[in-house]
Write an enzyme that holds these catalytic residues in place. Structure first.
Site, PDB file in Angstrom:
ATOM      1  N   ILE B 494       0.866  -1.164   0.000  1.00 38.14           N
ATOM      2  CA  ILE B 494       0.000   0.000   0.000  1.00 38.14           C
ATOM      3  C   ILE B 494       0.909   1.221   0.000  1.00 38.14           C
ATOM      4  O   ILE B 494       1.517   1.570   0.999  1.00 38.14           O
ATOM      5  CB  ILE B 494      -1.048  -0.075   1.141  1.00 38.14           C
ATOM      6  CG1 ILE B 494      -2.012   1.078   1.123  1.00 38.14           C
ATOM      7  CG2 ILE B 494      -0.441  -0.285   2.490  1.00 38.14           C
ATOM      8  CD1 ILE B 494      -3.309   0.816   1.901  1.00 38.14           C
ATOM      9  N   GLY B 496       4.014   1.915  -0.936  1.00 34.86           N
ATOM     10  CA  GLY B 496       5.397   1.977  -0.475  1.00 34.86           C
ATOM     11  C   GLY B 496       5.738   1.054   0.675  1.00 34.86           C
ATOM     12  O   GLY B 496       6.874   1.059   1.156  1.00 34.86           O
ATOM     13  N   LYS B 720       5.957   5.191  13.169  1.00 31.80           N
ATOM     14  CA  LYS B 720       4.520   5.072  13.391  1.00 31.80           C
ATOM     15  C   LYS B 720       3.851   4.930  12.025  1.00 31.80           C
ATOM     16  O   LYS B 720       4.447   5.271  11.014  1.00 31.80           O
ATOM     17  CB  LYS B 720       3.961   6.352  14.036  1.00 31.80           C
ATOM     18  CG  LYS B 720       4.584   6.724  15.350  1.00 31.80           C
ATOM     19  CD  LYS B 720       4.061   8.087  15.802  1.00 31.80           C
ATOM     20  CE  LYS B 720       4.718   8.472  17.120  1.00 31.80           C
ATOM     21  NZ  LYS B 720       4.251   9.772  17.616  1.00 31.80           N
ATOM     22  N   GLY B 723      -0.018   6.722   7.087  1.00 27.62           N
ATOM     23  CA  GLY B 723      -0.981   6.903   6.007  1.00 27.62           C
ATOM     24  C   GLY B 723      -2.212   7.706   6.374  1.00 27.62           C
ATOM     25  O   GLY B 723      -2.696   8.513   5.587  1.00 27.62           O
ATOM     26  N   GLU B 724      -2.736   7.485   7.563  1.00 26.79           N
ATOM     27  CA  GLU B 724      -4.026   8.069   7.889  1.00 26.79           C
ATOM     28  C   GLU B 724      -3.987   9.481   8.501  1.00 26.79           C
ATOM     29  O   GLU B 724      -4.846  10.302   8.189  1.00 26.79           O
ATOM     30  CB  GLU B 724      -4.792   7.124   8.822  1.00 26.79           C
ATOM     31  CG  GLU B 724      -5.207   5.845   8.101  1.00 26.79           C
ATOM     32  CD  GLU B 724      -5.716   4.780   9.053  1.00 26.79           C
ATOM     33  OE1 GLU B 724      -4.926   4.349   9.904  1.00 26.79           O
ATOM     34  OE2 GLU B 724      -6.890   4.406   8.958  1.00 26.79           O
TER      35      GLU B 724
END
Lengths: 282, 767
Positions: B494, B496, B720, B723-724
């Site tokens: 996803i 990378g 950490k 993405g989000e």
């Protein structure tokens, strides 16, 4: 898509005869038609490509600066033509608002007009250029002013077998400007489109033309607003009056894009703004 | 960072060449011999009883090979509607035919008789008693009724007399809240800490608003697609465009009653997921059913229109929110009541309502959240599910408080942010997180402290928090005789994550990055892996990869000690070889030589294994600042500057991290300014990219990313999930910037030109 018969005629007469049949569609750039066919909203039985017919594309400027634009001329060519940019800026600006560069490299000005969407981006510019639309069929040729071409959304005065061959822009205007009201910077449909063109002599507006898209069942000229302006010295108050008069000439709908009220209000705002910019360009 | 040679570097992605050259195999590229084309037959009504489904005409059409309905679903789980459709586009049947046009025609020939029912698409209408019921007559109490009922219950158990004055009074009060009897509720959640009434009583300033956030689609580039092939033995192979092949395997097994290991799911290269690509029944189950019935491979591929009608977008919601603070800037209380539009099924991220708490020390908090059924498709995750909605409400309101007490919005936030060791309302204490560092970094980078604005220009700031998930995963790594290493795993890349895994293994094995390759197995071959969502992959698979590489290194050192005739304590793995630390002249053996040697040893080849499932993760913060210019006549807003900082723990690949930040910011911007699924009288009315606008590169300036690194104790190298978080604050950032520019508080997204013009006419109210 539904299966269909495909023709590539090399003469207008041949194309016209094929196009006179029922359930026939012309293919110019294909950027409207093919999408419709894929979505099953267009289900022609016969598709006639105009691409093999010589002489339907290109932009020519005469000595008197009148310009002819072949119906098969790519929208991108209209956008980039130096003559159109100089003499009919609003039309070049309208062309630059259609889709993406890839789309504009395929789409034709004839297709954009023949599709008869009230929101077409080249239509306001052609209206204020006072364009003549040349039409050919197997029965002969005729010409109609652009403001008499449209009869309703997707509807024109074209009869079965009639094909638009070119647009003639008789005289240059001294300044013009097109603004498309939209959300996205590029690749958006016009919520409304406004073009203004002016001819100015000794500081007086000799003639003004205002073309409006997506505010009525067909593209329209705001003639009352135009009349208000002609023979006057431009002032902010005068432009404001013209804006109001242009808004009053519209009969927009409310739809998922915006309300009718917003469309009317934007006609007012953008008429003033395009007039001012057209005057600044004189 | 400088201690590392591969992690922490901006290295090109391992899949860059196949993506750029078009070699990557997406779902629609899969074309087994004899493949049929599937088409789903969809409801033409948003709410209707199904009187009959007649497939006889379609069956006669030449080229049609299979038609399936709910009768073909052995578990009875709802794949196709039978008695009632609950949204426009709900599947009723599916057909498979020898070409796509025949399938399309056959779908049209299936005759469905409907009895149309009243439609409800607005959550605030759906909770009323006047609304049509989607699933039944059960009701739930709103927050006041809940509180009063709880008091009545408490008193009744203390005292024998159920009709004491007190109880009678309470019962009368209960009556006052009769409009708090909610219908069509799909789920509820309640959180409380401290005493909000007391907090509001002690506040100098209280602000209360209702925020409305629209339903938006993940708009991944590749629509849902699956190709299924059932062989004569009953073995099922599914090529699935999915974020979680193992979840798809168990989902298909459960729905169709097929033994788990009779199903092999092959994850194809994903054209974007964003949380929306976990669904089992959307295309995978219909494809399997059609293949079982026809005996041929079948592809079921959605059009973009089908994506909008029957995808699983992010829920819209209505959040009533109230905040109290003192004049010197301390937030004392916050209360929220949220109604989430869960569509025809339950779910809808309602738990994320707690995000209105933010990263602030708010002593008194009360959250009541409800999922509400409407005549729309169900929803699913979308990049930090629920957080952008909740944070939009919370961070917008914070700016209004800051304005009322005359404090700078950045200083106000800094002053209220939790610090390491502070107690967390949910329990435990705050770990070390770079909340303040991240906000300060964005303020400095954006030039906040000496910001300037011309007329109709303004600056907005907001922060958003999110904590990455964690899940099971397994990785193998082998070292080959040429000194290269190969990774084998089963998690979907996803944007990378394969690259991050490769960098971690290259770092530990000291093999050049370009000599480490990564292969993904299908569910038949690869070890179990959690789905690629929830920002889990780099955290989970990064830790897993580290364990695998460390396992391989143990074997490498063991082999080297044997080969070099020394003790492992004297050995060091460095630059692709094992060196004897004390040797003079230097003595070493390359990884390739060791791998070759290993083949004739008792212990065998160099194979490292890593398996991992769970470690606590650490919150991350995203902080953003936008500068905008609003045209007050047309209502159009232009972004002049957009700066985004994020505490990422440690950036394993800073280029990929910046890509994630930019992507999140752009999606947040789009949600704020233009994206919105619109509904008419009968379902979604903008199921395509003409009227569902996503931004283009012309709409935004270059997003300036600022990476902040406060290591997470359990993350690989302190990383950490990244993405989000970056989508979480952008909605509020934009709204706060518009407020600063022209003085209007937009409480209902998106910030469309018409809304801005209207609000300006009303002096800033009613946006």
């Amino acid at each position: 898509m539904k299966s269909f018969e495909f023709f590539e005629p090399t003469t207008l007469a041949e194309a016209s005869n094929l196009f006179a049949q029922e359930h026939a569609q012309l293919l110019a750039g294909g950027t409207d038609l093919v999408i419709g066919m894929k979505a099953y909203t267009e289900t022609p039985e016969t598709v006639i490509s105009l691409q093999k017919i010589p002489g339907l594309d290109g932009i020519t400027t005469d000595n008197d600066k009148s310009i002819s634009i072949g119906a098969m001329t790519k929208v991108r060519q209209v956008e980039l033509s130096e003559d159109i940019q100089q003499y009919h800026t609003a039309l070049a600006e309208g062309a630059s608002e259609i889709g993406s560069i890839q789309i504009r490299n395929l789409a034709t000005i004839g297709g954009n007009i023949a599709h008869a969407s009230p929101a077409a981006d080249t239509v306001a510019g052609l209206l204020v250029a006072d364009a003549q639309v040349d039409i050919a069929s197997a029965d002969g040729e005729r010409s109609v002013p652009i403001n008499e071409l449209f009869t309703g959304p997707g509807q024109t005065v074209l009869k079965p077998g009639e094909i638009i061959t070119q647009f003639r822009l008789p005289n240059p205007v001294s300044g013009s400007h097109y603004i498309k009201h939209k959300i996205r910077e590029v690749m958006d449909l016009a919520f409304i489109g406004v073009a203004s063109a002016v001819n100015v002599q000794n500081g007086v507006i000799k003639e003004a033309r205002i073309g409006l898209a997506a505010v009525a069942p067909t593209p329209i000229r705001a003639t009352e607003a135009e009349n208000l302006l002609s023979g006057k010295i431009p002032t902010p108050e005068l432009l404001a009056q013209a804006g109001e008069a242009a808004a009053a000439a519209t009969s927009p709908i409310s739809d998922l894009r915006c309300s009718a009220e917003h469309r009317k209000e934007m006609v007012d705002v953008l008429t003033r703004r395009t007039l001012q910019n057209a005057l600044d360009r004189v | 960072m400088s201690d590392y040679s591969v992690v922490g570097k901006k290295l090109p992605r391992v899949d860059a060449v196949e993506k750029v050259t078009g070699a990557a195999q997406y779902g629609a590229d899969v074309h087994p011999a004899g493949m049929l084309y599937g088409k789903i037959v969809r409801s033409k009504h948003a709410h209707a009883k199904i009187l009959s489904i007649d497939t006889s005409e379609a069956e006669k059409l030449p080229g049609v090979r299979a038609i399936v309905t709910q009768d073909d679903v052995p578990s009875g789980r709802r794949v196709f509607a039978t008695d009632k459709v609950l949204y426009l586009g709900e599947p009723l049947a599916a057909v498979a035919a020898t070409d796509a046009d025949v399938a399309e025609e056959a779908a049209e020939l299936i005759k469905i008789e409907y009895e149309v029912l009243p439609v409800v698409q607005d959550v605030m209408e759906s909770i009323k008693s006047s609304a049509p019921r989607l699933h039944g007559d059960e009701t739930k109490d709103g927050p006041n009724r809940r509180d009063i009922s709880a008091k009545i219950k408490e008193l009744s158990s203390d005292q024998e007399d159920d009709n004491s004055d007190e109880i009678r009074k309470l019962k009368a009060e209960l009556e006052k809240y009769s409009d708090e009897v909610y219908y069509n509720i799909s789920a509820e959640t309640h959180n409380e800490a401290g005493d909000v009434e007391k907090g509001f009583a002690e506040s100098d300033v209280i602000v209360e608003d209702t925020y409305v956030i629209p339903r938006v689609h993940q708009t991944y580039m590749e629509p849902h697609v699956s190709v299924a092939s059932a062989d004569s033995s009953g073995k099922i192979t599914v090529w699935a465009s999915t974020q979680g092949p193992f979840a798809i395997r168990s989902g298909i097994a459960g729905t169709l009653g097929i033994p788990l290991t009779q199903i092999n799911v092959i994850g194809t290269t994903m054209g974007g997921g964003f949380g929306g690509r976990f669904g089992v029944i959307i295309t995978h189950v219909p494809a399997v059913l059609l293949s079982q019935k026809s005996g041929r491979p079948v592809r079921v591929q959605m059009t973009r229109e089908e994506e909008f009608l029957d995808g699983r977008p992010a829920p819209g919601c209505v959040i009533k929110i109230k905040t109290g603070a003192t004049n010197d800037g301390h937030i004392l209380a916050r209360q929220a009541l949220a109604f989430w539009d869960s569509g025809s099924v339950s779910g809808a991220s309602i738990g994320s309502t707690i995000r209105v708490r933010g990263v602030y020390k708010i002593p008194n908090i009360k959250i009541d959240a409800y999922g509400v059924h409407t005549n729309k498709s169900g929803t699913a995750a979308y990049r930090a599910p629920g957080a952008p909605q909740a944070i939009f409400a919370g961070e917008s309101q914070l700016d209004d408080i800051a304005e009322q007490i005359g404090m700078d919005p950045v200083k106000f936030r800094l002053m209220n942010m939790r610090e390491e060791g502070d107690s967390v309302p949910a329990g435990g204490s705050e770990p070390k997180v770079g909340y303040k560092e991240t906000l300060e970094a964005v303020a400095d980078a954006a030039g906040w402290w000496d910001r300037e604005s011309d007329d109709n220009q303004g600056w907005g700031v907001a922060v958003g928090d999110w904590t990455n998930g964690c899940g099971p995963g397994g990785v193998y790594v082998s070292v080959h005789e040429d000194g290269s290493a190969r990774i084998f795993h089963g998690s979907m890349d996803i944007t990378g994550t394969d690259t991050a895994i490769t960098q971690i293994i290259a770092e530990i094995l000291t093999v050049p990055y370009e000599n480490v390759t990564i292969r993904r197995g299908d569910t038949d071959s690869a070890p179990y892996s959690t789905g690629s969502g929830g920002s889990v992959v780099t955290f989970t698979m990064g830790n897993t990869a580290k364990l695998a590489a460390e396992d391989a290194r143990r074997r490498i050192l063991e082999l080297a000690a044997e080969r070099l005739n020394t003790n492992e304590d004297n050995l060091e793995l460095k630059d692709g070889a094992v060196h004897i630390v004390t040797a003079d002249p230097p003595k070493s053996i390359s990884l390739g030589e060791l791998a070759a040697y290993s083949l004739s040893t008792t212990g065998g080849p160099i194979v490292g294994k890593g398996a991992f499932a769970r470690q606590p993760s650490t919150p991350a913060l995203a902080a953003q600042i936008a500068k905008v210019e609003v045209d007050p006549d047309t209502g159009r807003t232009r972004v002049l500057k957009l700066v985004a900082s994020q505490d990422v723990g440690f950036a394993i690949n800073p280029m990929a991290v910046e890509g994630q930040i930019e992507g999140g910011v752009v999606q947040g911007y789009a949600w704020a300014m233009m994206e919105e699924m619109q509904y008419g009288d009968n379902g979604n009315i903008n199921p395509g990219f003409v009227d569902y606008r996503v931004p283009t590169s012309a709409d935004l300036p270059t997003v300036e990313s600022v990476i902040v690194e406060v290591p997470a104790p359990n993350g690989p190298y302190g990383a950490k999930g990244v993405g989000e978080p970056p989508i979480t604050p952008t909605l509020a950032t934009m709204a706060n910037a518009v407020k600063d520019a022209v003085g209007i508080r937009v409480t209902e997204l998106p910030i469309k030109p018409e809304k801005v013009v209207e609000a300006l006419k009303n002096n800033g109210h009613g946006a």
